[in-house]
Design a protein around this motif. Structure first.
Motif, PDB file in Angstrom:
ATOM      1  N   GLU A   1       0.787  -1.145  -0.135  1.00 47.53           N
ATOM      2  CA  GLU A   1       0.062   0.067  -0.068  1.00 47.53           C
ATOM      3  C   GLU A   1       0.784   1.167   0.070  1.00 47.53           C
ATOM      4  O   GLU A   1       1.453   1.415   0.977  1.00 47.53           O
ATOM      5  N   LEU A   2       0.806   2.014  -1.058  1.00 51.92           N
ATOM      6  CA  LEU A   2       1.508   3.306  -1.217  1.00 51.92           C
ATOM      7  C   LEU A   2       0.660   4.661  -0.571  1.00 51.92           C
ATOM      8  O   LEU A   2      -0.388   4.788  -1.014  1.00 51.92           O
TER       9      LEU A   2
ATOM     10  N   GLY B   1       1.814   8.437  -0.011  1.00 57.43           N
ATOM     11  CA  GLY B   1       2.696   9.496  -0.294  1.00 57.43           C
ATOM     12  C   GLY B   1       3.952   8.818  -0.660  1.00 57.43           C
ATOM     13  O   GLY B   1       3.995   8.032  -1.865  1.00 57.43           O
ATOM     14  N   THR B   2       5.077   8.863   0.131  1.00 54.37           N
ATOM     15  CA  THR B   2       6.222   8.173  -0.378  1.00 54.37           C
ATOM     16  C   THR B   2       6.667   7.091   0.812  1.00 54.37           C
ATOM     17  O   THR B   2       7.758   6.797   0.655  1.00 54.37           O
ATOM     18  N   THR B   3       5.595   6.751   1.384  1.00 54.70           N
ATOM     19  CA  THR B   3       5.862   5.347   2.243  1.00 54.70           C
ATOM     20  C   THR B   3       4.876   4.261   1.645  1.00 54.70           C
ATOM     21  O   THR B   3       3.867   4.322   1.219  1.00 54.70           O
ATOM     22  N   LEU B   4       5.796   2.884   1.505  1.00 60.10           N
ATOM     23  CA  LEU B   4       5.047   1.932   0.891  1.00 60.10           C
ATOM     24  C   LEU B   4       5.126   1.004   1.919  1.00 60.10           C
ATOM     25  O   LEU B   4       6.266   0.633   2.704  1.00 60.10           O
ATOM     26  N   ARG B   5       3.689   0.649   2.448  1.00 60.51           N
ATOM     27  CA  ARG B   5       3.915  -0.543   3.468  1.00 60.51           C
ATOM     28  C   ARG B   5       3.505  -1.703   2.970  1.00 60.51           C
ATOM     29  O   ARG B   5       3.032  -2.097   1.937  1.00 60.51           O
ATOM     30  N   VAL B   6       4.186  -2.529   3.480  1.00 60.43           N
ATOM     31  CA  VAL B   6       4.353  -4.120   3.044  1.00 60.43           C
ATOM     32  C   VAL B   6       3.786  -4.746   4.479  1.00 60.43           C
ATOM     33  O   VAL B   6       4.406  -4.562   5.471  1.00 60.43           O
ATOM     34  N   PHE B   7       2.779  -5.452   4.181  1.00 61.91           N
ATOM     35  CA  PHE B   7       2.076  -6.049   5.365  1.00 61.91           C
ATOM     36  C   PHE B   7       1.322  -7.430   4.789  1.00 61.91           C
ATOM     37  O   PHE B   7       1.179  -7.628   3.601  1.00 61.91           O
ATOM     38  N   GLU B   8       0.900  -8.143   5.814  1.00 56.92           N
ATOM     39  CA  GLU B   8       0.273  -9.477   5.746  1.00 56.92           C
ATOM     40  C   GLU B   8      -1.226  -9.284   5.748  1.00 56.92           C
ATOM     41  O   GLU B   8      -1.661  -8.337   6.493  1.00 56.92           O
TER      42      GLU B   8
END
Length: 148
Positions: free
Chosen positions: A138-139, A141-148
């Motif tokens: 999930e993007l 802004g400039t932060t990409l979240r990687v999650f389960e």
């Protein structure tokens, strides 16, 4: 002064040795459930994987372009040809070699034995016969979240 006969002495020594052996035996038996697990570390805790990647950080600069990829915490995160982000487990399910994202074929490839995986982690070509674990991205802004 009271004296101890040989039988009493041997009984006390035997009991003492038995207690030491029992203590060592019990301390060597450990239940994995007793180990503290960081729930957000992705190491099996209840929180699973939950990473935030700052795309302005030089560590993740390869994700600024389509076809770029990085490894982090045992996960390969890639930006596909279409500009979407994908994340799957880094280790090939055949023998654990790190897979690579290939822009030309839009797939993940194991350079050791030629296994190919789709961008969702499913096996396209063996010898691997198990899929790579897929993570959500999930993007914001400039932060990409990687999650389960």
């Amino acid at each position: 002064m009271a004296t101890m006969d040989r039988k009493q002495f041997m009984s006390m020594v035997g009991t003492g040795i038995g207690a030491i052996i029992l203590q060592q035996c019990l301390s060597g038996c450990k239940n994995e459930k007793d180990d503290p697990v960081d729930p957000g570390s992705g190491n099996g805790g209840t929180g699973g994987v939950n990473l935030s990647l700052d795309l302005t950080n030089a560590t993740y600069s390869k994700l600024a372009i389509n076809g770029g990829y990085v490894y982090t915490n045992g996960i390969i995160v890639a930006r596909t040809n279409a500009g979407t982000y994908i994340a799957v487990s880094q280790a090939c399910t055949h023998q654990g070699v790190s897979v690579e994202y290939r822009t030309g074929t839009n797939d993940l490839y194991c350079p050791a034995h030629g296994s190919r995986f789709s961008t969702t982690g499913s096996v396209v070509q063996g010898p691997a016969n198990a899929a790579l674990k897929q993570y959500k991205t999930e993007l914001t802004g400039t932060t990409l979240r990687v999650f389960e």
